[in-house]
Design a protein around this motif. Structure first.
Motif, short mmCIF file in Angstrom:
data_model
loop_
_atom_site.label_atom_id
_atom_site.label_comp_id
_atom_site.label_asym_id
_atom_site.label_seq_id
_atom_site.Cartn_x
_atom_site.Cartn_y
_atom_site.Cartn_z
N TYR A 154 0.82 -1.11 0.05
CA TYR A 154 0.00 0.10 0.14
C TYR A 154 0.78 1.22 0.01
O TYR A 154 0.44 2.18 -0.49
N ALA A 158 0.76 4.59 -2.41
CA ALA A 158 0.57 5.91 -1.65
C ALA A 158 1.46 6.96 -1.83
O ALA A 158 1.39 8.16 -1.90
N GLU A 183 -4.67 7.43 -2.94
CA GLU A 183 -5.30 7.84 -1.63
C GLU A 183 -5.78 6.52 -0.81
O GLU A 183 -5.72 6.51 0.40
N ARG A 184 -6.54 5.63 -1.52
CA ARG A 184 -7.21 4.54 -0.98
C ARG A 184 -5.85 3.70 -0.20
O ARG A 184 -6.24 3.11 0.99
N GLU A 187 -4.93 5.40 2.76
CA GLU A 187 -5.70 4.76 4.09
C GLU A 187 -5.57 3.47 4.59
O GLU A 187 -5.65 3.10 5.72
N LEU A 188 -5.48 2.54 3.57
CA LEU A 188 -5.32 1.20 4.01
C LEU A 188 -3.92 0.81 4.96
O LEU A 188 -3.97 0.00 5.54
N ARG A 190 -2.32 3.24 6.59
CA ARG A 190 -2.58 3.68 8.19
C ARG A 190 -3.35 2.93 8.77
O ARG A 190 -3.13 2.26 10.01
N ARG A 191 -4.65 2.03 8.36
CA ARG A 191 -5.04 1.10 8.80
C ARG A 191 -4.33 -0.19 9.62
O ARG A 191 -4.54 -0.75 10.51
#
Length: 195
Positions: A154, A158, A183-184, A187-188, A190-191
């Protein structure tokens, strides 16, 4: 008899005035249309002249840029040669890079750029892979293509820059929403990693 002629004369004068009004209106409309056509032709002529001038300027700039690039590359090669003559050790260090055909310009380096290494993972080490299919629009086929290009996590997606997005858009196809993917992916990441 005069009483009968008066309304007819008045009616005839009114019809003549009305006909004159419509004829004048029609003539005026034709004049305005003619002026508009003349102005449109002038505008089109000026626009085509400007486009032609801009094409000439761009072509001249491209030729000058290419000449400057060739001059800089020739100067760089002569400096490499002089440097290798002055210090043979440096010459041996420069020779493999020149033989490898590394890009000579910044644009060339940008096109062949690979994703940045993840912190804590050395060069040549196996890197963890993320499931890129969790990003809407990336299926197994695109995941395989991205993995082949060196984008496995990811974080790799990013970190895409605008130049990467342009190059990838041309390479992968126009229907892809690369910015949304980036962008997605952020986010993934960071999760998953809490950063």
């Amino acid at each position: 008899m005069m009483d009968v002629l008066t309304p007819i004369v008045v009616l005839g004068l009114m019809l003549a005035a009305l006909a004159g009004f419509f004829v004048g209106w029609w003539i005026r409309g034709r004049q305005i249309a003619g002026r508009e056509l003349t102005l449109k032709r002038r505008f089109d002529n000026r626009l085509s002249a400007i486009e032609e001038d801009s094409r000439r300027v761009l072509e001249r700039a491209r030729i000058e840029s290419e000449a400057a690039r060739q001059k800089v590359e020739a100067e760089r090669d002569s400096l490499y040669t002089r440097l290798s003559k002055l210090d043979p050790e440096v010459g041996r260090m420069l020779a493999p890079a020149r033989r490898a055909g590394l890009p000579r310009t910044r644009a060339g380096r940008r096109r062949t750029a690979r994703p940045l290494a993840v912190e804590g993972v050395g060069v040549g080490a196996t890197r963890e892979r993320d499931d890129l299919t969790r990003i809407k629009g990336i299926g197994p086929t695109f995941e395989a293509r991205l993995n082949a290009m060196g984008y496995r996590t990811y974080l790799d997606l990013a970190r895409w820059t605008s130049e990467d997005l342009d190059a990838l858009g041309r390479g992968l196809g126009a229907r892809i929403r690369l910015k949304e993917w980036s962008e997605r992916a952020a986010e993934l990441h960071r999760r998953k990693y809490g950063t």
